[in-house]
Design a protein around this motif. Structure first.
Motif, PDB file in Angstrom:
ATOM      1  N   ASP A 475     -45.589   6.303 -13.883  1.00 16.54           N
ATOM      2  CA  ASP A 475     -47.030   6.462 -14.101  1.00 16.54           C
ATOM      3  C   ASP A 475     -47.405   7.904 -13.775  1.00 16.54           C
ATOM      4  OD1 ASP A 475     -47.323   3.748 -14.740  1.00 16.54           O
ATOM      5  OD2 ASP A 475     -47.450   3.224 -12.619  1.00 16.54           O
ATOM      6  N   THR A 476     -47.689   8.668 -14.811  1.00 17.28           N
ATOM      7  CA  THR A 476     -48.017  10.077 -14.588  1.00 17.28           C
ATOM      8  C   THR A 476     -49.441  10.202 -14.066  1.00 17.28           C
ATOM      9  OG1 THR A 476     -48.846  10.335 -16.843  1.00 17.28           O
ATOM     10  CG2 THR A 476     -46.521  10.770 -16.467  1.00 17.28           C
ATOM     11  N   HIS A 477     -49.681  11.256 -13.306  1.00 16.41           N
ATOM     12  CA  HIS A 477     -51.036  11.561 -12.862  1.00 16.41           C
ATOM     13  C   HIS A 477     -51.242  13.061 -12.961  1.00 16.41           C
ATOM     14  CE1 HIS A 477     -54.855  11.057 -10.801  1.00 16.41           C
ATOM     15  NE2 HIS A 477     -54.567  12.175 -10.153  1.00 16.41           N
ATOM     16  N   LEU A 478     -52.201  13.450 -13.784  1.00 17.13           N
ATOM     17  CA  LEU A 478     -52.528  14.867 -13.957  1.00 17.13           C
ATOM     18  C   LEU A 478     -53.889  15.129 -13.324  1.00 17.13           C
ATOM     19  CD1 LEU A 478     -51.399  15.350 -17.670  1.00 17.13           C
ATOM     20  CD2 LEU A 478     -50.104  15.823 -15.584  1.00 17.13           C
ATOM     21  N   PHE A 479     -54.014  16.278 -12.688  1.00 21.41           N
ATOM     22  CA  PHE A 479     -55.246  16.626 -12.004  1.00 21.41           C
ATOM     23  C   PHE A 479     -56.129  17.471 -12.916  1.00 21.41           C
ATOM     24  CE2 PHE A 479     -52.044  15.966  -8.761  1.00 21.41           C
ATOM     25  CZ  PHE A 479     -52.705  15.151  -7.845  1.00 21.41           C
ATOM     26  N   THR A 480     -57.417  17.475 -12.605  1.00 21.44           N
ATOM     27  CA  THR A 480     -58.342  18.320 -13.351  1.00 21.44           C
ATOM     28  C   THR A 480     -58.000  19.779 -13.089  1.00 21.44           C
ATOM     29  OG1 THR A 480     -60.100  16.666 -13.219  1.00 21.44           O
ATOM     30  CG2 THR A 480     -60.760  18.937 -13.660  1.00 21.44           C
ATOM     31  N   GLY A 481     -57.745  20.514 -14.144  1.00 22.63           N
ATOM     32  CA  GLY A 481     -57.325  21.914 -14.029  1.00 22.63           C
ATOM     33  C   GLY A 481     -56.537  22.315 -15.260  1.00 22.63           C
ATOM     34  N   THR A 482     -55.983  23.493 -15.243  1.00 20.60           N
ATOM     35  CA  THR A 482     -55.223  23.968 -16.397  1.00 20.60           C
ATOM     36  C   THR A 482     -53.845  23.316 -16.440  1.00 20.60           C
ATOM     37  OG1 THR A 482     -54.241  25.834 -15.220  1.00 20.60           O
ATOM     38  CG2 THR A 482     -56.416  26.185 -16.238  1.00 20.60           C
ATOM     39  N   VAL A 483     -53.209  23.439 -17.594  1.00 13.44           N
ATOM     40  CA  VAL A 483     -51.839  22.938 -17.746  1.00 13.44           C
ATOM     41  C   VAL A 483     -50.928  23.632 -16.742  1.00 13.44           C
ATOM     42  CG1 VAL A 483     -49.852  22.866 -19.292  1.00 13.44           C
ATOM     43  CG2 VAL A 483     -52.134  22.314 -20.170  1.00 13.44           C
ATOM     44  N   ALA A 484     -51.096  24.962 -16.616  1.00 12.46           N
ATOM     45  CA  ALA A 484     -50.266  25.722 -15.676  1.00 12.46           C
ATOM     46  C   ALA A 484     -50.458  25.222 -14.247  1.00 12.46           C
ATOM     47  CB  ALA A 484     -50.592  27.208 -15.773  1.00 12.46           C
ATOM     48  N   ASP A 485     -51.701  24.930 -13.873  1.00 16.62           N
ATOM     49  CA  ASP A 485     -51.975  24.438 -12.519  1.00 16.62           C
ATOM     50  C   ASP A 485     -51.285  23.106 -12.262  1.00 16.62           C
ATOM     51  OD1 ASP A 485     -53.517  26.624 -11.916  1.00 16.62           O
ATOM     52  OD2 ASP A 485     -55.416  25.659 -12.451  1.00 16.62           O
ATOM     53  N   ASN A 486     -51.259  22.238 -13.277  1.00 15.00           N
ATOM     54  CA  ASN A 486     -50.618  20.942 -13.104  1.00 15.00           C
ATOM     55  C   ASN A 486     -49.109  21.068 -12.948  1.00 15.00           C
ATOM     56  OD1 ASN A 486     -52.259  18.220 -13.404  1.00 15.00           O
ATOM     57  ND2 ASN A 486     -53.349  19.790 -14.579  1.00 15.00           N
ATOM     58  N   ILE A 487     -48.508  21.991 -13.678  1.00 11.98           N
ATOM     59  CA  ILE A 487     -47.065  22.218 -13.512  1.00 11.98           C
ATOM     60  C   ILE A 487     -46.802  22.859 -12.150  1.00 11.98           C
ATOM     61  CG2 ILE A 487     -45.062  23.464 -14.402  1.00 11.98           C
ATOM     62  CD1 ILE A 487     -46.282  23.226 -17.195  1.00 11.98           C
ATOM     63  N   ARG A 488     -47.661  23.791 -11.775  1.00 10.26           N
ATOM     64  CA  ARG A 488     -47.498  24.504 -10.507  1.00 10.26           C
ATOM     65  C   ARG A 488     -47.721  23.588  -9.301  1.00 10.26           C
ATOM     66  NH1 ARG A 488     -50.606  28.455 -11.681  1.00 10.26           N
ATOM     67  NH2 ARG A 488     -49.036  29.998 -12.308  1.00 10.26           N
ATOM     68  N   TYR A 489     -48.238  22.406  -9.519  1.00 10.63           N
ATOM     69  CA  TYR A 489     -48.426  21.461  -8.417  1.00 10.63           C
ATOM     70  C   TYR A 489     -47.090  21.130  -7.749  1.00 10.63           C
ATOM     71  CZ  TYR A 489     -51.186  17.952  -5.923  1.00 10.63           C
ATOM     72  OH  TYR A 489     -51.867  17.255  -4.953  1.00 10.63           O
ATOM     73  N   GLY A 490     -45.999  21.280  -8.496  1.00 16.23           N
ATOM     74  CA  GLY A 490     -44.678  21.055  -7.918  1.00 16.23           C
ATOM     75  C   GLY A 490     -44.317  22.091  -6.881  1.00 16.23           C
ATOM     76  N   ARG A 491     -44.824  23.318  -7.057  1.00 16.90           N
ATOM     77  CA  ARG A 491     -44.588  24.403  -6.089  1.00 16.90           C
ATOM     78  C   ARG A 491     -45.730  25.395  -6.253  1.00 16.90           C
ATOM     79  NH1 ARG A 491     -41.246  29.049  -6.268  1.00 16.90           N
ATOM     80  NH2 ARG A 491     -40.461  28.366  -8.300  1.00 16.90           N
ATOM     81  N   LEU A 492     -46.677  25.367  -5.338  1.00 12.11           N
ATOM     82  CA  LEU A 492     -47.936  26.084  -5.505  1.00 12.11           C
ATOM     83  C   LEU A 492     -47.755  27.589  -5.602  1.00 12.11           C
ATOM     84  CD1 LEU A 492     -50.238  24.064  -3.077  1.00 12.11           C
ATOM     85  CD2 LEU A 492     -50.022  23.843  -5.544  1.00 12.11           C
ATOM     86  N   GLU A 493     -46.670  28.118  -5.007  1.00 17.61           N
ATOM     87  CA  GLU A 493     -46.481  29.562  -5.030  1.00 17.61           C
ATOM     88  C   GLU A 493     -45.731  30.041  -6.270  1.00 17.61           C
ATOM     89  OE1 GLU A 493     -43.121  27.734  -2.593  1.00 17.61           O
ATOM     90  OE2 GLU A 493     -45.303  27.487  -2.863  1.00 17.61           O
ATOM     91  N   ALA A 494     -45.437  29.141  -7.208  1.00 16.32           N
ATOM     92  CA  ALA A 494     -44.684  29.520  -8.409  1.00 16.32           C
ATOM     93  C   ALA A 494     -45.467  30.517  -9.254  1.00 16.32           C
ATOM     94  CB  ALA A 494     -44.355  28.280  -9.236  1.00 16.32           C
ATOM     95  N   THR A 495     -44.769  31.476  -9.814  1.00 19.42           N
ATOM     96  CA  THR A 495     -45.413  32.471 -10.689  1.00 19.42           C
ATOM     97  C   THR A 495     -45.609  31.881 -12.083  1.00 19.42           C
ATOM     98  OG1 THR A 495     -43.292  33.383 -11.410  1.00 19.42           O
ATOM     99  CG2 THR A 495     -44.275  34.317  -9.393  1.00 19.42           C
ATOM    100  N   ASP A 496     -46.373  32.598 -12.917  1.00 19.07           N
ATOM    101  CA  ASP A 496     -46.583  32.140 -14.289  1.00 19.07           C
ATOM    102  C   ASP A 496     -45.254  32.067 -15.037  1.00 19.07           C
ATOM    103  OD1 ASP A 496     -49.265  31.944 -13.866  1.00 19.07           O
ATOM    104  OD2 ASP A 496     -49.772  33.880 -14.769  1.00 19.07           O
TER     105      ASP A 496
END
Length: 632
Positions: A475-496
Motif C-alpha cells: 500500500d503506497t503512501h505519497l505525501f503532499t509535495g513535489t515528486v522529488a520531495d516524495n522520492i527524497r523522503y527515503g533520505r532527506l539529505e539526498a541531492t537532486d
C-alpha cells in the motif's frame, strides 16, 4: 430599607451569551487530575494570569458598583432637582462602566493569547507523542478516533480557555457581589429573590438532566452518521460496481432518522430552558416590585428600590452563564482527559545501545568512524567496537503473536546471508508480512531471537535499525509535495542528482519527465492524479534513494502491470544487487531467482529451498506455482 446599592446594566461588559457546548457534556473521569495537568500548561503564564485575575476583579467590581450609584442618583440628585450634581454623578457612573469595559476587553485579549499558545503547545506535545507510540497502538485505534483528539477535543479545550474559565470567575464574582449588595439594600426582598432562585435551580436541574441525556444520544447518532458517510465516500467505487446505491441510501436514511429524533428531543429540552428562566425572572421581578414599592413608600428610599430592582433583573444572568460555562469547562476537561490519555500511553520501548554510523576503511582494513555522511555503514557498539553492516539476518526459534494469547508465528528459524534474496510465499494470513514487521521491530517477539550481523536486534537502537532497512510496501503512501520531495523522503539529505538516479534505477524517470512539471510536479491527495503503478514506482524509487543494505519488498510489484514489471526488472535487479533482500510476493514468477524460498502456512515454514528444489518436491510450492502457470 437600609443604605446600599448595586449593579450594571443587563449583562455587563464581557457577559454576553454563554459559550457553552451545543449539547450537554461528557463528565470527566478524573476532574482534579486533568485540571492539574491543564494548570501546569497554563503555569508558563503565571504573570499574565495574575494580571487577568486583577482585571476580572476590577471588571466585576465596576459592574456591581455602577448599579449602586442609582440609589444616590435618585435620592440625592433627581428627587431634590440638583442637576449639576446629577451631571457629576452621571460622569462618575460612565467612568466606572468604561473602566469595567476596558478591563473586560483587556482580560479577554490576554486570555486569547494565553489560550492559543497553550493549545498550540498541547497540540505539539500530542503530535510528538504520537510519533513515539508503537505501531500496535495505531492498529487498535481508528484514524477518526485519533483525529478527533486534534479537532473536537482540542477545540473544546481552546473554547474553555478562551472564554469559559475567565467568564466563570467573572460571573461568580459578579453573582457574589450582587447577593451581598441585595442583602445590604433589603434582606426581605433578598429572601424573596432567593426563593425564586431556588425554583430556577430546580428547573435547571430537571430540564438540564434530560437535555444532557438527549444531547449524548445526539452525539452518538452524529458519530454514526459521520462514520457511515466517510465509509460510503471512500467506498463509492465498490458501491457502484455492485449497484449498491439504494442499499447505501437506505442505510443512511436509517441513521439520519435516528439522528433527527435524538436531535429533536435534545433541542426541545434545550429550548425550554431560556423561556422558562426568562418567565421565572419576570415573575420574580414583578413580586419584588410589589413588595419593594410598599417598603419604599414606608421608608422613602426610592433610589434604593431602583438599585435593588436593577440587581433583581441581573441576578439570574450570572447563574445562567455559570451553568453554561460549567458545561463547557467539563466538556473541555473531558476532551483534555482524552488527549492526556494518549500522552500517557507507554511510548515505543527502545533499550538499544548499538548505533548505525558511517565509517571509512584504511589500507589495513581498520574501520574508523567518519565525520561526514558518506562512506560505508557500520554498527557502533557501546564499547566503541565497529562492526561492518553486511545484512546478515537470522531468525532463531521465533515465536510471536499480535495478541499473546494467539500465536501467529510458530518456532520460525531462517537465515539470510549478506547479498542473498529470500522470498516468502504462502496463503494470505500465513505470516509473511509479520516476519518483515519483526525485522523492523514494529512488534516485539515473545520468544526466540532475531540477529542482524550477529547483533540481537533488541540491542540496536530502533532509529538505527530502521535506517538500515529499505521497505517497499504494497500500500503506497505519497505525501503532499513535489515528486522529488516524495522520492527524497527515503533520505532527506539526498541531492537532486541522487533523486533522479534513484528514479532511473526504479524505472520511474521516464513517466516523471512526462508529468507537467517533471520532478517538480506537485502531488496531492496521496498521488491521486497518478496511476497505481506510477505511485508504486515512486515508492520503489524512494527505497532506492535510501540506499539501505537490507531491502524488504512487500508485494512491491503487485500494483504494476506485467509490461511495467518487465521494464523495471533490470532496475530492481540493480537495486537489489549486493543487498540482502526479503521479498513477499503472490506472483511466484518474481521470486524464481531467489536464493531461498520459504513457504509458510499458518505461521510455520513448511517448505524451504530454491525454485528448482521446491518444484522437485511436488509440495505446496509446486501446487501454487503450477496453478499460477496455468493461469498465465
Amino acid at each position: 430599607m437600609r443604605p446600599g446599592g448595586f449593579g450594571p446594566g443587563p449583562g455587563g461588559p464581557g457577559h454576553g451569551p454563554g459559550h457553552g457546548p451545543r449539547g450537554g457534556f461528557q463528565k470527566p473521569k478524573d476532574l482534579r487530575g486533568t485540571l492539574g495537568r491543564l494548570m501546569r500548561y497554563l503555569g508558563r503564564y503565571k504573570a499574565l494570569l495574575a494580571l487577568v485575575v486583577v482585571l476580572l476583579v476590577v471588571s466585576s467590581a465596576c459592574n456591581v458598583g455602577g448599579s449602586y450609584l442609582l440609589k444616590p442618583l435618585i435620592n440625592d440628585y433627581i428627587l431634590p432637582g440638583d442637576f449639576p450634581g446629577l451631571a457629576r454623578e452621571l460622569c462618575l457612573m460612565a467612568l466606572i462602566y468604561i473602566t469595567g469595559a476596558v478591563c473586560s476587553y483587556a482580560y479577554a485579549r490576554i486570555m486569547v493569547h494565553v489560550s492559543q499558545n497553550t493549545v498550540a503547545k498541547i497540540r505539539e506535545d500530542l503530535f510528538d507523542k504520537m510519533q513515539r507510540l508503537p505501531l500496535r497502538y495505531f492498529d487498535t485505534h481508528t484514524h477518526g478516533e485519533l483525529m478527533s483528539r486534534y479537532t473536537n477535543d482540542i477545540d473544546t479545550v481552546s473554547e474553555a480557555l478562551n472564554n469559559s474559565f475567565a467568564s466563570l470567575i467573572s460571573c461568580s464574582l459578579t453573582f457574589l457581589g450582587i447577593i451581598a449588595m441585595m442583602i445590604v439594600l433589603s434582606p426581605i426582598l433578598t429572601a424573596i429573590t432567593f426563593a425564586m432562585l431556588a425554583v430556577m435551580l430546580l428547573v435547571v436541574k430537571v430540564v438540564g438532566s434530560r437535555s444532557r441525556r438527549y444531547f449524548a444520544a445526539q452525539q452518538k447518532a452524529i458519530g454514526e452518521v459521520n462514520g457511515y458517510i466517510e465509509e460510503m465516500i471512500e467506498g463509492q467505487k465498490v458501491i457502484k460496481v455492485f449497484n449498491h446505491e439504494e442499499a447505501a441510501k437506505e442505510g443512511f436514511r436509517r441513521r439520519n432518522e435516528a439522528y433527527r429524533r435524538a436531535g429533536t428531543l435534545a433541542q426541545i429540552f434545550a429550548g425550554i430552558m431560556p423561556p422558562a428562566m426568562g418567565n421565572l425572572s419576570h415573575v420574580n421581578y414583578a413580586v419584588t416590585c410589589c413588595v419593594g414599592a410598599i417598603l419604599a413608600i414606608r421608608s422613602g428610599d426610592l433610589g434604593g428600590l431602583a438599585a435593588f430592582l436593577q440587581y433583581t433583573k441581573q441576578v439570574s444572568q450570572p447563574l445562567n452563564q455559570i451553568s453554561q460555562q460549567v458545561n463547557t469547562i467539563l466538556s473541555a476537561v473531558a476532551g483534555a482527559e482524552r488527549i492526556f490519555e494518549v500522552m500517557e500511553t507507554e511510548p515505543e520501548a527502545d533499550n538499544g545501545k548499538v548505533k548505525l554510523v558511517r565509517v571509512t576503511e584504511d589500507r589495513s582494513g581498520h574501520l574508523t568512524e567518519a565525520d561526514f555522511d558518506t562512506g560505508a555503514w557500520a554498527w557502533k557498539k557501546p564499547d566503541g567496537t565497529l562492526v561492518s553492516v553486511r545484512g546478515d539476518v537470522r531468525f532463531d526459534h521465533v515465536v510471536f503473536g499480535y495478541d499473546p494469547r494467539k500465536t501467529v508465528l510458530h518456532d520460525v528459524s531462517l537465515f539470510a546471508k549478506p547479498g542473498q534474496k529470500i522470498a516468502f510465499v504462502g496463503s494470505t494470513g500465513a505470516g509473511k508480512t509479520t516476519i518483515t514487521n519483526l525485522i523492523n521491530r514494529f512488534y516485539e517477539i515473545q520468544s526466540g531471537t532475531i540477529t542482524y550481523d550477529g547483533i540481537d536486534v533488541r540491542d540496536i537502537e530502533k532509529d538505527s535499525l530502521r535506517r538500515s532497512l529499505g521497505v517497499v510496501l504494497q500500500d503506497t503512501h505519497l505525501f503532499t509535495g513535489t515528486v522529488a520531495d516524495n522520492i527524497r523522503y527515503g533520505r532527506l539529505e539526498a541531492t537532486d542528482e541522487e533523486v533522479e538516479a534513484a528514479a532511473r534505477l526504479a524505472g520511474a524517470d521516464t513517466f516523471i519527465r512526462h508529468l507537467p512539471h517533471g520532478y517538480q510536479t506537485v502531488l496531492s491527495g496521496d498521488g491521486g492524479n497518478l496511476s497505481q503503478g506510477e505511485r508504486q514506482l515512486l515508492n520503489i524509487a524512494r527505497a532506492a534513494c535510501a540506499n539501505p543494505p537490507v531491502l524488504i519488498l512487500d508485494e512491491a510489484t503487485s500494483s504494476i502491470d506485467t509490461r511495467t514489471e518487465k521494464l523495471i526488472e533490470k532496475g530492481m535487479d540493480r537495486l537489489m544487487a549486493g543487498r540482502t533482500v526479503f521479498v513477499i510476493a503472490h506472483r511466484l514468477s518474481t521470486v524464481r531467482n531467489a536464493k531461498a524460498i520459504m513457504v509458510l502456512e499458518q505461521g510455520r515454514i513448511i517448505e524451504r529451498g530454491d525454485h528448482d528444489d521446491l518444484i522437485q518436491q511436488h509440495g505446496r510450492y509446486y501446487q501454487l506455482y503450477t496453478g499460477q502457470a496455468e493461469l498465465d
